[in-house]
Each structure stands twice: as C-alpha cells, then as structure tokens.
Design a protein around this motif. Structure first.
Motif, PDB file in Angstrom:
ATOM      1  N   SER A 189      41.082  54.926  39.000  1.00 28.36           N
ATOM      2  CA  SER A 189      39.794  54.784  39.671  1.00 28.36           C
ATOM      3  C   SER A 189      39.166  53.462  39.250  1.00 28.36           C
ATOM      4  N   LEU A 190      39.040  52.557  40.187  1.00 30.00           N
ATOM      5  CA  LEU A 190      38.525  51.225  39.899  1.00 30.00           C
ATOM      6  C   LEU A 190      37.008  51.267  39.727  1.00 30.00           C
ATOM      7  N   VAL A 191      36.514  50.595  38.688  1.00 28.73           N
ATOM      8  CA  VAL A 191      35.066  50.488  38.527  1.00 28.73           C
ATOM      9  C   VAL A 191      34.514  49.734  39.734  1.00 28.73           C
ATOM     10  N   PRO A 192      33.575  50.316  40.477  1.00 25.59           N
ATOM     11  CA  PRO A 192      33.121  49.705  41.736  1.00 25.59           C
ATOM     12  C   PRO A 192      32.267  48.460  41.518  1.00 25.59           C
ATOM     13  N   LEU A 193      32.365  47.569  42.483  1.00 26.23           N
ATOM     14  CA  LEU A 193      31.509  46.388  42.518  1.00 26.23           C
ATOM     15  C   LEU A 193      30.279  46.683  43.371  1.00 26.23           C
ATOM     16  N   THR A 200      36.978  51.934  46.704  1.00 28.58           N
ATOM     17  CA  THR A 200      37.990  50.919  46.996  1.00 28.58           C
ATOM     18  C   THR A 200      39.358  51.571  47.147  1.00 28.58           C
ATOM     19  N   VAL A 201      40.226  50.843  47.833  1.00 24.16           N
ATOM     20  CA  VAL A 201      41.612  51.274  48.000  1.00 24.16           C
ATOM     21  C   VAL A 201      42.503  50.062  47.746  1.00 24.16           C
ATOM     22  N   LEU A 202      43.766  50.330  47.473  1.00 26.74           N
ATOM     23  CA  LEU A 202      44.709  49.226  47.312  1.00 26.74           C
ATOM     24  C   LEU A 202      44.848  48.470  48.625  1.00 26.74           C
ATOM     25  N   ASP A 203      44.919  47.174  48.529  1.00 26.29           N
ATOM     26  CA  ASP A 203      45.090  46.335  49.710  1.00 26.29           C
ATOM     27  C   ASP A 203      46.531  46.450  50.182  1.00 26.29           C
ATOM     28  N   GLU A 204      46.732  47.153  51.301  1.00 26.75           N
ATOM     29  CA  GLU A 204      48.082  47.388  51.792  1.00 26.75           C
ATOM     30  C   GLU A 204      48.751  46.120  52.302  1.00 26.75           C
ATOM     31  N   VAL A 243      45.112  43.776  43.743  1.00 25.70           N
ATOM     32  CA  VAL A 243      44.265  43.410  44.879  1.00 25.70           C
ATOM     33  C   VAL A 243      43.775  44.680  45.575  1.00 25.70           C
ATOM     34  N   TYR A 244      42.463  44.714  45.861  1.00 26.46           N
ATOM     35  CA  TYR A 244      41.828  45.897  46.428  1.00 26.46           C
ATOM     36  C   TYR A 244      40.961  45.529  47.626  1.00 26.46           C
ATOM     37  N   ASP A 245      40.734  46.544  48.456  1.00 28.66           N
ATOM     38  CA  ASP A 245      39.877  46.399  49.634  1.00 28.66           C
ATOM     39  C   ASP A 245      38.858  47.518  49.618  1.00 28.66           C
ATOM     40  N   GLU A 246      37.736  47.302  50.252  1.00 28.66           N
ATOM     41  CA  GLU A 246      36.724  48.348  50.341  1.00 28.66           C
ATOM     42  C   GLU A 246      37.197  49.437  51.291  1.00 28.66           C
ATOM     43  N   ALA A 247      36.959  50.679  50.911  1.00 34.61           N
ATOM     44  CA  ALA A 247      37.354  51.804  51.750  1.00 34.61           C
ATOM     45  C   ALA A 247      36.383  51.945  52.922  1.00 34.61           C
ATOM     46  N   ALA A 282      28.339  44.777  53.925  1.00 31.07           N
ATOM     47  CA  ALA A 282      29.315  43.677  53.902  1.00 31.07           C
ATOM     48  C   ALA A 282      30.625  44.209  53.347  1.00 31.07           C
ATOM     49  N   ARG A 283      31.711  43.944  54.032  1.00 28.93           N
ATOM     50  CA  ARG A 283      33.028  44.373  53.548  1.00 28.93           C
ATOM     51  C   ARG A 283      33.406  43.534  52.328  1.00 28.93           C
ATOM     52  N   VAL A 284      33.756  44.210  51.247  1.00 33.49           N
ATOM     53  CA  VAL A 284      34.028  43.531  49.980  1.00 33.49           C
ATOM     54  C   VAL A 284      35.504  43.672  49.631  1.00 33.49           C
ATOM     55  N   ARG A 285      36.130  42.535  49.320  1.00 30.08           N
ATOM     56  CA  ARG A 285      37.502  42.507  48.811  1.00 30.08           C
ATOM     57  C   ARG A 285      37.458  41.986  47.378  1.00 30.08           C
ATOM     58  N   GLN A 286      38.358  42.476  46.535  1.00 30.48           N
ATOM     59  CA  GLN A 286      38.385  42.028  45.149  1.00 30.48           C
ATOM     60  C   GLN A 286      39.815  41.982  44.623  1.00 30.48           C
ATOM     61  N   GLY A 287      40.048  41.053  43.735  1.00 30.55           N
ATOM     62  CA  GLY A 287      41.369  40.913  43.141  1.00 30.55           C
ATOM     63  C   GLY A 287      41.253  40.498  41.686  1.00 30.55           C
ATOM     64  N   TYR A 288      42.123  41.071  40.855  1.00 28.75           N
ATOM     65  CA  TYR A 288      42.172  40.733  39.429  1.00 28.75           C
ATOM     66  C   TYR A 288      43.506  40.064  39.125  1.00 28.75           C
ATOM     67  N   VAL A 289      43.465  39.080  38.271  1.00 27.93           N
ATOM     68  CA  VAL A 289      44.670  38.417  37.783  1.00 27.93           C
ATOM     69  C   VAL A 289      44.585  38.365  36.261  1.00 27.93           C
ATOM     70  N   VAL A 290      45.628  38.832  35.595  1.00 33.39           N
ATOM     71  CA  VAL A 290      45.717  38.700  34.149  1.00 33.39           C
ATOM     72  C   VAL A 290      46.805  37.671  33.858  1.00 33.39           C
ATOM     73  N   ALA A 291      46.401  36.599  33.190  1.00 33.73           N
ATOM     74  CA  ALA A 291      47.330  35.521  32.844  1.00 33.73           C
ATOM     75  C   ALA A 291      47.119  35.177  31.376  1.00 33.73           C
ATOM     76  N   GLY A 292      47.958  35.734  30.532  1.00 37.36           N
ATOM     77  CA  GLY A 292      47.829  35.475  29.102  1.00 37.36           C
ATOM     78  C   GLY A 292      46.510  35.979  28.570  1.00 37.36           C
ATOM     79  N   ASP A 293      45.735  35.087  27.958  1.00 37.05           N
ATOM     80  CA  ASP A 293      44.462  35.467  27.346  1.00 37.05           C
ATOM     81  C   ASP A 293      43.296  35.447  28.325  1.00 37.05           C
ATOM     82  N   THR A 294      43.558  35.230  29.606  1.00 36.54           N
ATOM     83  CA  THR A 294      42.486  35.046  30.592  1.00 36.54           C
ATOM     84  C   THR A 294      42.568  36.060  31.726  1.00 36.54           C
ATOM     85  N   LEU A 295      41.408  36.599  32.076  1.00 36.70           N
ATOM     86  CA  LEU A 295      41.277  37.516  33.209  1.00 36.70           C
ATOM     87  C   LEU A 295      40.486  36.825  34.304  1.00 36.70           C
TER      88      LEU A 295
END
Length: 289
Positions: A207-211, A217-221, A236-240, A246-259
């Motif tokens: 369950s993703l913490v909502p923005l 939210t749902v997974l971006d198919e 990567v997620y999309d608003e259900a 406003a339709r909200v899209r969100q994506g997280y990237v973890v790269a080493g020590d940085t989010l």
C-alpha cells in the motif's frame, strides 16, 4: 609633244571573245500528284481525344509535382512526422566529480555513493517549461519534500525520514504550456541501506503512502522499466480512477544512496500523459546512474 593613241599595243594578240554560256532550259513540269486520301472521321475523333487526354494528364502531373514540392513535409500523407508526446529536454551530461572520487556504480565505489553535487544531478526542465520559483533546482527542506504527501500521513513519514538521517534534499519543478506540472526531489541518505529502507516504509504491505490529490494509486501498467540503469530500482504508479481534480502520476527511483521522487499532475479532462512522464523518470534515472 607626242600624241598618245588608244588601242592595242604593238605585239599584243587580242583576246578571243568568250564563248557564250548556254542558258539552262526550264525543267519539264512534274506530273501533278493525286491528293492524299483523308483519314476516316472516326480516326480523327480518336486522335483528338488522345491529344486532349495527354494534355490534361500532363497538366495534372505537373500540378501534383508542384503541390508536393511546395507543401510542408507534415502536409504530405505518409511523410508526416508527428510527435509521440515526448518533451524536448536539453542534452544531458554528468556533472564533474571531486578529484579522486569515483562514479556511484564504478568498481571503486562499492557503497554506491554519489559524490557529485546533488543539485547537478537533477533533471533540467524541457524546452517551453515555466520554472517553479519555489523548486528552482537548489536545496529544499525536508518539510517541503513531506508536503507532497497526504496531510494525514506526513507525521509517520516525517519520523521515518528523521530516523533515516537524510543528508540533503534538492528539488526542481516546472509547468508545461499544456498545464502539466512536474516536481522532482532527490534525497541523499548516509548509505544505500537507508535509501532502500525509506522506500520500503513508503510501499510497506503493498500500500503506497498517498500523495496530495491521489488518495489511491495503482501500478502503472504502461511502464516497462525501459532505460533503467543497472543496479538501480524504479517503481512507477498512476492514480486510480476516478481521478480527482488533477490526475497524479508518481515514480520512485533508488540509486545507491539517493532516492528520487518524480511527480506529475495536470488538471482538467485531458490529464497527464504517460509518454512524457515515463521519459522524465527514465532520464532522471540515467542521471543518477
């Protein structure tokens, strides 16, 4: 005074008169030729039709050729090069590193630490964008980052973020002419473990913490994970449906020590589009890799 006489000098033989040149006789007239027979009327009509047709086709062909050469490329069917919706980002390049510091995924950097200035790792705004004066590519507070989450969830995220001891937060935002708003946050932690642990807390239990503006939210198919740098992770997620204001899209990237958190929203019926959103996530991922 001696008298001069005219005539033939003494001892000169007078020239013989030239023979008369015979006058050519007029040639005998040729016998009159019989007039050529006229072609049948049906042949004349056929020739006339073919001549007119040739002139019409010739004129049509010339007009078509002129029309094609004078039209824009996108006006000619089959030659159109319509955009697929991608934004025009500037040419990207990795920032310089402090002397002797390795890249995060090089052999000499087992801890996957980003030694470059975090602000220089933010994706620049594309052409035509209006910069967000609050998120201008510099440092921001953790409170600014937490403001992206639904108000009722911020206290829990704030405590988790405090426990993870983030070092820096940098952000950039912009709005495109169509009204699409983009906000990118980069949060650097003390280690890769802290960055991954913080993301796990956001996605705990599936369950993703909502923005703000996206209670569910749902997974971006449509997300294929393309462009991901080896060693990094992207979510990567999309608003259900039904979408909010406003339709909200969100994506997280973890790269080493940085989010990285990438958020896009757009008010109205048109909503956000997947192509520029995916493009933004991919490019930000590559800068962090």
């Amino acid at each position: 005074m001696t008298e001069q006489t005219t005539g033939t000098p003494t001892g000169t033989v007078p020239a013989a008169p030239a023979e008369a040149t015979p006058v050519p006789q007029a040639p005998e007239p040729l016998p009159a030729l019989a007039p050529a027979p006229k072609p049948p009327r049906r042949v004349l009509r056929a020739i006339a039709r073919w001549t007119v047709a040739a002139l019409v086709l010739g004129g049509f062909g010339a007009g078509t050729a002129f029309g094609v050469t004078s039209m824009e490329r996108t006006d000619v069917p089959g030659l159109a090069t319509e955009s697929d919706g991608r934004w025009d980002y500037p040419e990207l390049s990795l920032p310089a590193l402090p002397a002797g510091s390795p890249r995060p995924y090089s052999d000499g950097n087992v801890a996957e630490i980003h030694h470059a200035d975090l602000r220089r790792l933010l994706l620049p705004a594309p052409a035509g964008a209006t910069a967000d004066k609050k998120l201008d590519g510099g440092w921001v507070s953790t409170e600014q980052y937490l403001s992206e989450y639904a108000e009722g969830k911020r206290s829990g995220i704030a405590q988790t973020l405090k426990d993870s001891a983030p070092r820096h937060v940098a952000a950039r935002g912009w709005t495109m002419p169509d009204g699409t708003s983009t906000r990118i946050y980069l949060v650097r932690f003390n280690s890769t473990a802290f960055a991954q642990s913080f993301l796990d807390s956001i996605t705990a239990g599936g369950s993703l913490v909502p923005l703000v503006g996206a209670p569910e939210t749902v997974l971006d198919e449509g997300w294929s994970g393309g462009g991901k740098v080896e060693g990094t992770s992207s979510y990567v997620y999309d608003e259900a449906k039904p979408y909010g204001e406003a339709r909200v899209r969100q994506g997280y990237v973890v790269a080493g020590d940085t989010l990285a958190l990438v958020v896009q929203s757009r008010k109205g019926k048109e909503s956000t589009r997947s192509v520029p959103f995916h493009q933004t996530v991919i490019l930000q991922n590559q800068l962090l890799g």
